[in-house]
Design an enzyme around this catalytic site. Structure first.
Site, PDB file in Angstrom:
ATOM      1  CB  SER A 102      -7.702 -44.436 -34.368  1.00  0.00           C
ATOM      2  OG  SER A 102      -6.769 -45.483 -34.470  1.00  0.00           O
TER       3      SER A 102
HETATM    4  C1  LIG Z   1      -5.365 -47.894 -36.154  1.00  0.00           C
HETATM    5  S1  LIG Z   1      -6.168 -47.655 -37.671  1.00  0.00           S
HETATM    6  C2  LIG Z   1      -4.895 -47.288 -38.820  1.00  0.00           C
HETATM    7  C3  LIG Z   1      -4.041 -46.113 -38.508  1.00  0.00           C
HETATM    8  C4  LIG Z   1      -3.367 -45.552 -39.713  1.00  0.00           C
HETATM    9  N1  LIG Z   1      -2.267 -46.328 -40.147  1.00  0.00           N
HETATM   10  C5  LIG Z   1      -3.013 -44.092 -39.474  1.00  0.00           C
HETATM   11  O1  LIG Z   1      -1.862 -43.758 -39.309  1.00  0.00           O
HETATM   12  O2  LIG Z   1      -3.931 -43.300 -39.474  1.00  0.00           O
HETATM   13  C6  LIG Z   1      -6.534 -49.333 -38.142  1.00  0.00           C
HETATM   14  C7  LIG Z   1      -7.237 -49.441 -39.470  1.00  0.00           C
HETATM   15  O3  LIG Z   1      -7.237 -50.810 -39.846  1.00  0.00           O
HETATM   16  C8  LIG Z   1      -8.422 -51.033 -40.586  1.00  0.00           C
HETATM   17  N2  LIG Z   1      -8.661 -52.475 -40.666  1.00  0.00           N
HETATM   18  C9  LIG Z   1      -9.239 -53.297 -39.756  1.00  0.00           C
HETATM   19  N3  LIG Z   1      -9.278 -54.551 -40.224  1.00  0.00           N
HETATM   20  C10 LIG Z   1      -8.689 -54.534 -41.453  1.00  0.00           C
HETATM   21  C11 LIG Z   1      -8.430 -55.517 -42.430  1.00  0.00           C
HETATM   22  N4  LIG Z   1      -8.793 -56.791 -42.240  1.00  0.00           N
HETATM   23  N5  LIG Z   1      -7.828 -55.139 -43.584  1.00  0.00           N
HETATM   24  C12 LIG Z   1      -7.461 -53.848 -43.789  1.00  0.00           C
HETATM   25  N6  LIG Z   1      -7.700 -52.870 -42.894  1.00  0.00           N
HETATM   26  C13 LIG Z   1      -8.290 -53.199 -41.736  1.00  0.00           C
HETATM   27  C14 LIG Z   1      -9.469 -50.259 -39.809  1.00  0.00           C
HETATM   28  O4  LIG Z   1     -10.620 -50.021 -40.600  1.00  0.00           O
HETATM   29  C15 LIG Z   1      -8.688 -49.009 -39.436  1.00  0.00           C
HETATM   30  O5  LIG Z   1      -8.903 -47.992 -40.369  1.00  0.00           O
END
Ligand SMILES: C[S@@+](CC[C@H](N)C(=O)[O-])C[C@H]1O[C@@H](n2cnc3c(N)ncnc32)[C@H](O)[C@@H]1O
Length: 385
Positions: A102
């Site tokens: 997101s």
């Molecule tokens: C809330 S979203 C990030 C929002 C982003 N910073 C933005 O402003 O658009 C969280 C992200 O963390 C990633 N994610 C989940 N687990 C992760 C991991 N172990 N390492 C890196 N990224 C991860 C997800 O795929 C997702 O894209």
């Protein structure tokens, strides 16, 4: 950079909104919000939740939809991927699914960036690139050469890379498990936009000392969370605060709870409890229950007799049921761990103490132990993974 008519005015309005709410505090971050076009990071559309039915369905909104730019500049989180694969451009109509990526609501992104307390010249590691919007804000503020961002999903990372490049930013982007950080490197600041059950050891060894800071959401299997900011001294020990506000992020994929088994039938002797569904529904009470039973999962359901909140700990094969029974609630439990007693004890003491806010708790971090501490209620170790 985006040339969309009205984008600049909307960016300024967004900056005004989050400045008025107190989340945006410094001219440097205001300047970044005014420059980075959020729509450049949402070119494939967004999913809008529809909660009118029994289950949430996600309505895809495409960028050519009238009013799209207004939605982009609302202070909202917009889901951009479901179930690790579906993006809005691929959905023909409303779909079900679990959000997996997101664009976080801008006021929270900026609040966290402010809490990071960066200075010129500091390098930052971001975990969870997502759309790349928060990465772009970091690049705008610090310069791309000081920003590294890790995203676990290759397709999400690939899209963010393309959008960052076309917006004029060139940070170091890594596809991989952010829980591993970047071996052999040290960062002045680490910020996570996905949540973790405990701060990963890799982040501890990659934080510059003294003076490094980690900002992350600590989450658990009862789906309760706390935004924490931890500062490290020259010995590598960290002391931190729990920040106010109800902040939650999607969990880092490796920290997610295991699938639930077939739920056990209620068992054990029931006794009356002051810990009702309403009390357990409170943000801080739910988090305390999670601290008291850190490997238990929380399941809420209804039966003919009323509402049930099951705390199910598969690691110790234990369970506790908080159950509505007419005008009162009862608790019963089975298994090797008395998790019903533990939850009831802490929640009752917290209530008796006047239900202090999460921000009255502190965090202590050593290489082998991470603890949440309250001056009068006690302390709880986070799980070691
Ligand atoms: C809330 S979203 C990030 C929002 C982003 N910073 C933005 O402003 O658009 C969280 C992200 O963390 C990633 N994610 C989940 N687990 C992760 C991991 N172990 N390492 C890196 N990224 C991860 C997800 O795929 C997702 O894209």
């Amino acid at each position: 950079m985006s040339s969309t008519t009205g984008s600049e005015a909307r960016r300024q309005r967004l900056a005004d909104t989050i400045q008025n709410s107190g989340d945006l505090r410094s001219p440097a971050w205001r300047a970044a919000v005014e420059v980075v076009p959020r729509e450049d990071f949402l070119p494939a559309g967004i999913f809008q939740p529809d909660n009118s039915g029994k289950y949430t369905v996600w309505k895809p909104i495409r960028p050519d939809t009238p009013g799209y730019l207004d939605l982009v500049y609302e202070d909202q989180s917009w889901v951009t991927q479901l179930d690790g694969e579906t993006i809005p451009a691929q959905a023909a109509g409303p779909v079900e699914g679990a959000p997996t990526s997101s664009s976080t609501l801008p006021s929270l992104v900026v609040r966290m960036l402010e809490e990071l307390d960066v200075e010129d010249g500091m390098n930052v590691l971001e975990i969870g690139t997502g759309t790349g919007y928060s990465t772009a804000l970091l690049c705008q503020r610090l310069g791309s050469q000081l920003v590294t961002s890790i995203e676990v999903d290759p397709e999400v990372s690939g899209r963010a890379a393309a959008h960052l490049k076309s917006a004029g930013y060139d940070p170091t982007l890594i596809v991989g498990d952010g829980l591993e950080g970047v071996p052999e490197q040290r960062f002045d600041r680490i910020i996570a936009t996905c949540s973790v059950r405990v701060i990963p050891q890799a982040w501890l060894s990659q934080t510059a000392v003294p003076g490094g800071r980690i900002l992350t959401t600590l989450w658990g299997w009862m789906d309760a969370s706390a935004l924490v900011s931890v500062d490290f001294d020259e010995t590598g020990h960290g002391q931190g605060t729990v920040l106010p506000g109800m902040v939650s992020f999607m969990p880092a994929r490796a920290h997610q709870a295991p699938p639930l088994p077939v739920l056990p039938d209620r068992a054990g002797t029931s006794r009356r409890t002051a810990v009702t569904g309403e009390v357990l529904g409170d943000w801080t009470a739910r988090w305390l229950a999670q601290l008291a039973a850190p490997t238990a999962q929380r399941v809420q359901y209804s039966e003919a007799g009323g509402r049930r909140i099951l705390m199910l700990d598969r690691e110790s094969d234990s369970a506790a049921w908080f159950a509505e029974d007419g005008d009162h609630w009862t608790v019963s439990q089975t298994g090797t761990e008395q998790i019903g007693d533990r939850i009831e004890d802490v929640v009752e003491r917290w209530t008796a103490a006047g239900s202090p806010d999460q921000s009255t708790f502190r965090v202590s971090v050593t290489p082998g132990r991470q603890t949440i501490v309250h001056p009068t209620l006690g302390s709880w170790d986070l799980p070691t993974l």
